[in-house]
Design an enzyme around this catalytic site. Structure first.
Site, PDB file in Angstrom:
ATOM      1  N   LYS A 152       1.595 -27.441  23.015  1.00 50.54           N
ATOM      2  CA  LYS A 152       0.130 -27.389  23.004  1.00 50.54           C
ATOM      3  C   LYS A 152      -0.313 -25.940  22.854  1.00 50.54           C
ATOM      4  CE  LYS A 152      -3.818 -29.018  25.800  1.00 50.54           C
ATOM      5  NZ  LYS A 152      -4.195 -29.738  27.042  1.00 50.54           N
TER       6      LYS A 152
ATOM      7  N   SER B 130      -7.173 -33.689  26.489  1.00 46.54           N
ATOM      8  CA  SER B 130      -7.247 -32.617  25.504  1.00 46.54           C
ATOM      9  C   SER B 130      -5.941 -32.381  24.747  1.00 46.54           C
ATOM     10  CB  SER B 130      -7.666 -31.313  26.197  1.00 46.54           C
ATOM     11  OG  SER B 130      -6.702 -30.906  27.148  1.00 46.54           O
TER      12      SER B 130
ATOM     13  N   SER C 191      -5.336 -34.868  30.892  1.00 46.07           N
ATOM     14  CA  SER C 191      -5.172 -34.395  29.512  1.00 46.07           C
ATOM     15  C   SER C 191      -3.795 -34.624  28.904  1.00 46.07           C
ATOM     16  CB  SER C 191      -5.523 -32.905  29.420  1.00 46.07           C
ATOM     17  OG  SER C 191      -6.919 -32.733  29.457  1.00 46.07           O
TER      18      SER C 191
END
Length: 239
Positions: A79, A154, A178
């Site tokens: 990420k 996210s 997330s």
């Protein structure tokens, strides 16, 4: 079956038996990214040249039977709020679109110690504040199962990459869901570890009292392999 479609625990056995190389595996993933990521939009940055060099070193390590670990030669994608030395870390924001960290997050350092090539950085809601990966300044990420739908957020980039088979293993971050929510929306395994089990050092913070880095993979066994590689006490983690 293409190498990019296999699980890390299967690939480990094939690498150790010399049936495949880390370079071949990395090339398979790079071809897959080229084929499908234009539609999915999971990657912000692809480290093609660097990942292939890291794969070559992993192959040497395996051939020489030198400190071969569970993830040696198996690429991992991250990420884009996890700092990587020499590779930009945008957090999905124009504010950081050119930010290149001068150090690795502890989880990245531990993956490099394992000999895992770092394949690239994955899209996310801006500064991890979102649940659909529609707020990234780097563009939309789409659900690979249905490109008209969101992948969640996210950590939508890691979830979409695992589902689209453009990542064997991925790391996301979870503050209030997330990792877990996009994993559910994309049909993969996502786990938020117990707070403190994985170092936060080098994670661009959303809420330091809740943030955790965790695995996002195609099955539970791979999640366990990835978690074991990154877990452990870190004096650099302030909490």
């Amino acid at each position: 079956m293409e190498l990019h479609a296999l699980r890390a625990h299967q690939l480990r056995e094939m690498l150790d038996r010399g049936e495949i190389s880390s370079v071949e595996l990395t090339q398979s993933l790079l071809r897959r990214i080229e084929e499908v990521d234009g539609a999915v939009g999971a990657y912000v940055t692809v480290r093609a040249e660097e990942a292939l060099k890291e794969a070559e070193e992993a192959d040497r390590r395996i051939r020489q039977k030198r400190d071969v670990r569970p993830l040696t030669g198996i690429p991992v994608s991250l990420k884009d709020n996890i700092c990587t030395e020499g590779t930009r870390t945008t957090c999905g924001s124009r504010m950081l679109e050119s930010f290149v960290p001068p150090y690795d997050a502890t989880v990245v350092a531990r993956l490099k110690e394992q000999g895992a090539p770092i394949l690239g950085k994955l899209n996310m809601d801006e500064f991890a504040m979102g649940s659909s990966t529609e707020t990234s300044a780097m563009g939309l990420t789409r659900n690979p199962w249905d490109l008209q739908r969101v992948p969640g957020g996210s950590s939508g980039g890691p979830a979409a990459a695992a589902a689209a088979e453009t990542a064997i293993l991925a790391l996301g971050s979870d503050t209030g869901g997330s990792i877990r929510q996009p994993a559910a929306l994309c049909g993969i395994v996502g786990m938020k570890p117990t707070y403190g089990y994985v170092s936060r050092f080098g994670l661009v913070a959303f809420a330091s009292s809740l943030d955790q880095i965790g695995p996002m993979t195609k099955d539970v066994k791979d999640a366990a392999l990835l978690l074991e590689a990154i877990a452990g006490h870190d004096p650099l983690d302030s909490t």
